[in-house]
Scaffold this active site. Structure first.
Site, mmCIF file in Angstrom:
data_model
loop_
_atom_site.group_PDB
_atom_site.id
_atom_site.type_symbol
_atom_site.label_atom_id
_atom_site.label_comp_id
_atom_site.label_asym_id
_atom_site.label_seq_id
_atom_site.Cartn_x
_atom_site.Cartn_y
_atom_site.Cartn_z
ATOM 1 N N CYS A 2 0.844 -1.188 0.000
ATOM 2 C CA CYS A 2 0.000 0.000 0.000
ATOM 3 C C CYS A 2 0.885 1.247 0.000
ATOM 4 O O CYS A 2 1.975 1.239 0.553
ATOM 5 C CB CYS A 2 -0.942 0.103 1.192
ATOM 6 S SG CYS A 2 -2.065 -1.279 1.371
ATOM 7 N N ARG A 27 3.238 0.042 -5.317
ATOM 8 C CA ARG A 27 3.089 -0.619 -4.014
ATOM 9 C C ARG A 27 1.758 -1.365 -3.905
ATOM 10 O O ARG A 27 1.546 -2.139 -2.971
ATOM 11 C CB ARG A 27 3.172 0.424 -2.891
ATOM 12 C CG ARG A 27 4.462 1.192 -2.887
ATOM 13 C CD ARG A 27 4.433 2.251 -1.813
ATOM 14 N NE ARG A 27 4.473 1.656 -0.502
ATOM 15 C CZ ARG A 27 5.595 1.411 0.169
ATOM 16 N NH1 ARG A 27 6.748 1.722 -0.349
ATOM 17 N NH2 ARG A 27 5.558 0.865 1.351
ATOM 18 N N TRP A 74 -2.998 -2.377 -1.628
ATOM 19 C CA TRP A 74 -2.737 -3.786 -1.950
ATOM 20 C C TRP A 74 -3.471 -4.567 -0.882
ATOM 21 O O TRP A 74 -3.085 -4.557 0.288
ATOM 22 C CB TRP A 74 -1.233 -4.061 -1.915
ATOM 23 C CG TRP A 74 -0.876 -5.421 -2.411
ATOM 24 C CD1 TRP A 74 -0.720 -5.812 -3.708
ATOM 25 C CD2 TRP A 74 -0.616 -6.586 -1.621
ATOM 26 N NE1 TRP A 74 -0.386 -7.143 -3.778
ATOM 27 C CE2 TRP A 74 -0.317 -7.650 -2.505
ATOM 28 C CE3 TRP A 74 -0.615 -6.847 -0.255
ATOM 29 C CZ2 TRP A 74 -0.021 -8.929 -2.074
ATOM 30 C CZ3 TRP A 74 -0.320 -8.136 0.180
ATOM 31 C CH2 TRP A 74 -0.018 -9.159 -0.729
ATOM 32 N N ASN A 100 -0.703 1.799 5.936
ATOM 33 C CA ASN A 100 0.081 0.759 5.264
ATOM 34 C C ASN A 100 0.619 -0.160 6.353
ATOM 35 O O ASN A 100 1.295 0.314 7.268
ATOM 36 C CB ASN A 100 1.237 1.402 4.488
ATOM 37 C CG ASN A 100 2.252 0.381 4.005
ATOM 38 O OD1 ASN A 100 1.892 -0.750 3.684
ATOM 39 N ND2 ASN A 100 3.504 0.769 3.961
ATOM 40 N N GLY A 101 0.305 -1.463 6.259
ATOM 41 C CA GLY A 101 0.768 -2.397 7.278
ATOM 42 C C GLY A 101 -0.356 -3.324 7.682
ATOM 43 O O GLY A 101 -1.351 -3.469 6.954
ATOM 44 N N GLU A 479 16.387 -16.032 -11.869
ATOM 45 C CA GLU A 479 15.875 -14.668 -12.033
ATOM 46 C C GLU A 479 15.135 -14.517 -13.370
ATOM 47 O O GLU A 479 14.111 -13.839 -13.445
ATOM 48 C CB GLU A 479 17.046 -13.665 -11.919
ATOM 49 C CG GLU A 479 16.743 -12.228 -12.265
ATOM 50 C CD GLU A 479 15.701 -11.554 -11.366
ATOM 51 O OE1 GLU A 479 15.248 -12.165 -10.380
ATOM 52 O OE2 GLU A 479 15.310 -10.421 -11.697
ATOM 53 N N LYS A 483 11.263 -13.351 -13.703
ATOM 54 C CA LYS A 483 10.809 -12.218 -14.528
ATOM 55 C C LYS A 483 9.646 -12.651 -15.408
ATOM 56 O O LYS A 483 8.651 -11.948 -15.531
ATOM 57 C CB LYS A 483 11.946 -11.675 -15.422
ATOM 58 C CG LYS A 483 13.023 -10.884 -14.721
ATOM 59 C CD LYS A 483 12.619 -9.485 -14.302
ATOM 60 C CE LYS A 483 12.046 -9.444 -12.924
ATOM 61 N NZ LYS A 483 12.926 -9.473 -11.779
ATOM 62 N N GLU A 486 6.452 -13.166 -13.337
ATOM 63 C CA GLU A 486 5.884 -11.921 -12.811
ATOM 64 C C GLU A 486 5.142 -11.124 -13.888
ATOM 65 O O GLU A 486 4.123 -10.507 -13.615
ATOM 66 C CB GLU A 486 7.004 -10.998 -12.300
ATOM 67 C CG GLU A 486 7.621 -11.385 -10.997
ATOM 68 C CD GLU A 486 8.610 -10.332 -10.531
ATOM 69 O OE1 GLU A 486 8.376 -9.737 -9.482
ATOM 70 O OE2 GLU A 486 9.619 -10.110 -11.223
ATOM 71 N N HIS A 502 17.644 -34.998 -12.706
ATOM 72 C CA HIS A 502 17.099 -35.499 -11.438
ATOM 73 C C HIS A 502 15.602 -35.209 -11.299
ATOM 74 O O HIS A 502 15.069 -35.231 -10.201
ATOM 75 C CB HIS A 502 17.870 -34.894 -10.266
ATOM 76 C CG HIS A 502 19.322 -35.244 -10.298
ATOM 77 N ND1 HIS A 502 19.790 -36.465 -9.897
ATOM 78 C CD2 HIS A 502 20.400 -34.551 -10.732
ATOM 79 C CE1 HIS A 502 21.103 -36.513 -10.060
ATOM 80 N NE2 HIS A 502 21.499 -35.360 -10.570
ATOM 81 N N LYS A 601 5.538 -3.688 -5.233
ATOM 82 C CA LYS A 601 6.992 -3.601 -5.334
ATOM 83 C C LYS A 601 7.681 -3.803 -3.979
ATOM 84 O O LYS A 601 8.692 -4.468 -3.877
ATOM 85 C CB LYS A 601 7.404 -2.258 -5.918
ATOM 86 C CG LYS A 601 8.910 -2.192 -6.123
ATOM 87 C CD LYS A 601 9.285 -1.334 -7.271
ATOM 88 C CE LYS A 601 10.750 -1.436 -7.581
ATOM 89 N NZ LYS A 601 11.125 -2.706 -8.244
HETATM 90 O O1 M6R Z 1 13.121 -4.119 -2.218
HETATM 91 P P1 M6R Z 1 13.698 -5.492 -2.125
HETATM 92 O O2 M6R Z 1 14.910 -5.666 -2.987
HETATM 93 O O3 M6R Z 1 13.983 -5.916 -0.718
HETATM 94 O O4 M6R Z 1 12.576 -6.443 -2.686
HETATM 95 C C1 M6R Z 1 12.738 -7.822 -2.718
HETATM 96 C C2 M6R Z 1 11.671 -8.495 -3.555
HETATM 97 O O5 M6R Z 1 10.401 -8.206 -3.046
HETATM 98 C C3 M6R Z 1 11.727 -8.048 -5.015
HETATM 99 O O6 M6R Z 1 12.989 -8.275 -5.568
HETATM 100 C C4 M6R Z 1 10.671 -8.804 -5.833
HETATM 101 O O7 M6R Z 1 11.010 -10.162 -5.913
HETATM 102 C C5 M6R Z 1 10.493 -8.196 -7.217
HETATM 103 N N1 M6R Z 1 9.118 -8.312 -7.601
HETATM 104 C C6 M6R Z 1 11.301 -8.884 -8.254
HETATM 105 O O8 M6R Z 1 11.056 -8.418 -9.545
#
Ligand code: M6R
Length: 606
Positions: A2, A27, A74, A100-101, A479, A483, A486, A502, A601
């Site tokens: 949020c 967020r 969120w 937020n929280g 990674e 990507k 996501e 395996h 994010k």
């Molecule tokens: O702000 P941070 O680097 O601590 O965030 C970590 C993860 O939440 C962040 O990398 C997340 O996996 C992204 N969506 C990746 O694209």
């Protein structure tokens, strides 16, 4: 998650709030809302969906006032509906709150308040806050006391912005374990979950600390603690500029941020590396220089993309620094009983500097008196402030929810740190020289974006993807898969190629393609054998290969070339086509790649 904003000052509050919320949409974007003090009454407007929906809904409404708060949600407690959208108010409409929280004990508080006659209109945890304040006001307290008594009752994490109809000159803010910054302006002041919402408004920010309450009017900011004592604060000057926080000519932040890669790598090592002198200077680590000499073991802790950067850091520290290194998800490590010994240093990696799990493991390490170092992008963020020392990424604001340029800057910092910490510098000069050449090599990859786009078009119909890599490119496979998941919502798994036999090989068929990362290096022969095995089972194979590598190309259905580099630098190149690939598959499917569904994010709740 949020995003929250607040404004008090000479301007109309609404446009400032809306622009701030748009900047914070990464967020969360399930719903949005504002509350503004208009002619002595608080007017509230909420809409389901992105901030643009709220903006449209407000087109024909009069929300003219100079004090207001806003929220982009969120959803955690309660579905993304209008009634669950923030701001939330008390029964009388006097108090309005954005949050937020998570208020963990909201159920018992709600029960208590309902018994006392309070009427709730949402399923959220947040709504207990305005009702509790109202409850304490009714007992004859002034607003400060009512707020403090409320904060003493709630358990959990919060960043709160609050307005009170009967205090028309004050914007209230307070936090515990969730981020909140006050922006200091001239004749106006601001509030936001993070500084990206303040770019273009002010470069002066105050990071509120846990348990502090800011009382903000248009000319003055006062900070007190829960004992009503004045709390001193530091004003931090931001380096970010407006251009960095805008898309410019790019259709999406994600594409802009991928294309910023070369400059981000340069900005990360600028002024820190002198290859001719075999020198790395990391000012942020100087204060712990003596303690660093005693380090015998490194534990890297992070989440998501930052965790994958940490996995590459493990290879780097072992190969270059010769220090035993291990990497853990912060979310797992916080509940482990790992024995520590003297000489252990913890490195936390976080783009936002606010990730709840990463913050929790940092606190855990501090309790054990371990040396804590940060690799953080957001200047002044909680993790940056809480670590003993650290290195900023200098990647600039990353707005796209999928992390791209921050990953490159994290890898660059890890390479510099590995060299900085190494006692034997006999082979590091050649590494530093190569680092200076990396930005130009990334540019060569970006120049092939049309080819990658065509490959993405061909691949949009697949429902599954396997990403394979080995050694330094094993975390790149993880990674790359993250990507694609996501951004395009395609199921993708990253695997170390040696593990393929395996289990994962059972999935291979002509409908199950593999993205293989095979630059020419110490393990490319092994990788090629794995690819032969996939081809023998009719699996389509797309390959990231080194320029001029005919052998990999001959096995691949399609190949994307990257320039030759030293093995530790390969991730800085091989991840770039995978970021572009995910971007183009996602956009080809028509998805909003800057705001992928269900994601936010900055994960500031557990
Ligand atoms: O702000 P941070 O680097 O601590 O965030 C970590 C993860 O939440 C962040 O990398 C997340 O996996 C992204 N969506 C990746 O694209």
């Amino acid at each position: 998650m949020c995003g929250i904003v607040g404004y008090i000052g000479k301007e109309e509050a609404l446009p400032v709030l809306i622009n701030g919320l748009k900047a914070l949409e990464y967020r969360g974007y399930d719903s949005a809302g504002v509350a503004i003090l208009v002619d002595g009454e608080i007017k509230v407007k909420k809409s389901v969906g992105q901030v643009k929906v709220l903006e449209k809904d407000l087109e024909h409404e009069k929300f003219l006032g100079h004090l207001g708060i806003g929220h982009t949600r969120w959803a955690t407690h309660g579905a993304p509906t209008e009634s669950n959208a923030h701001p939330h108010t008390d029964c009388s409409g006097r108090i309005s709150v954005v949050h937020n929280g998570i208020i963990e004990n909201y159920k018992e508080l709600k029960k208590y308040l309902e018994t006392a006659g309070h009427k709730f209109t949402s399923e959220t945890d947040t709504e207990v806050v305005p009702h509790l304040i109202e409850n304490f006001l009714k007992q004859g307290n002034n607003f400060d006391t009512a707020l403090i008594d409320t904060l003493k009752m709630v358990k959990g994490a919060y960043a709160l912005a609050i307005i009170d109809r009967d205090n028309p000159e004050t914007l209230y803010a307070t936090k515990l374990s969730s981020p909140l910054v006050v922006g200091a302006g001239v004749g106006e002041n601001f509030l936001a979950s993070d500084p990206s919402a303040l770019i273009g408004k002010t470069k002066k920010v105050i990071y509120l600390k846990d348990g502090e309450i800011a009382k903000i009017n248009s000319r003055d900011i006062r900070v007190i603690n829960l004992e009503k004592e004045v709390s001193p604060f530091e004003i931090i000057q931001l380096e970010w500029n407006l251009e960095q926080a805008q898309k410019g000519d790019y259709p999406h932040f994600m594409l802009k941020e991928i294309f910023e890669g070369p400059e981000v790598v340069r900005a990360t090592f600028r002024g820190r590396v002198r290859s001719s002198k075999n020198l790395v200077k990391l000012g942020g680590l100087e204060q712990v220089r003596e303690r660093l000499k005693e380090v015998k073991r490194i534990i890297i802790l992070a989440c998501g993309t930052s965790y994958y950067a940490g996995l590459i850091g493990e290879y780097l520290f072992e190969e270059i620094t010769k220090l035993p290194t291990e990497v853990h998800f912060a979310s797992e490590f916080r509940y482990r009983d790992e024995p520590f010994d003297e000489g252990t240093a913890v490195i936390v990696i976080s783009q936002s500097g606010e990730t709840a799990d990463t913050l929790a493991v940092l606190e855990k390490a501090k309790k054990q008196d371990l040396l804590t170092l940060g690799i953080v992008n957001t200047v002044g963020s909680t993790i940056a402030r809480e670590t003993d020392a650290g290195v900023y990424n200098h990647a600039g604001p990353e707005i796209g929810v999928a992390s791209t340029k921050a990953f490159l800057s994290q890898l660059t910092v890890l390479i510099m740190m590995a060299i900085y910490l190494s006692k034997d510098k006999s082979s590091t000069k050649v590494i530093l020289k190569e680092l200076e050449d990396i930005p130009a090599k990334i540019e060569k990859i970006l120049a092939q974006s049309d080819n990658i786009k065509k490959l993405a078009e061909k691949c949009r119909g697949y429902d599954n993807f396997l990403f394979l890599g080995r050694r330094y490119n094993y975390p790149v496979a993880l990674e790359g898969a993250l990507k694609l998941k996501e951004i395009s919502y395609i199921h993708a798994e990253g695997y170390g190629a040696g593990e393929m036999k395996h289990g994962p090989i059972a999935m291979i068929s002509e409908d199950f393609p593999t993205m293989a990362i095979i630059p020419q290096n110490s393990v490319s022969d092994k990788m090629l054998s794995n690819i032969e095995e996939i081809k023998a089972r009719k699996g389509p194979v797309f390959v990231i290969a080194t320029e001029g590598d005919e052998r990999s190309a001959s096995l691949a259905n399609e190949v994307i070339y990257v320039p030759k580099t030293l093995e530790p630098f390969e991730p800085l190149l091989t991840i770039v086509p995978l970021q572009l690939f995910a971007y183009y598959v996602g956009t080809n499917k028509g998805f909003d790649v800057d705001k992928p569904r269900n994601l936010a994010k900055s994960v500031t709740v557990e």
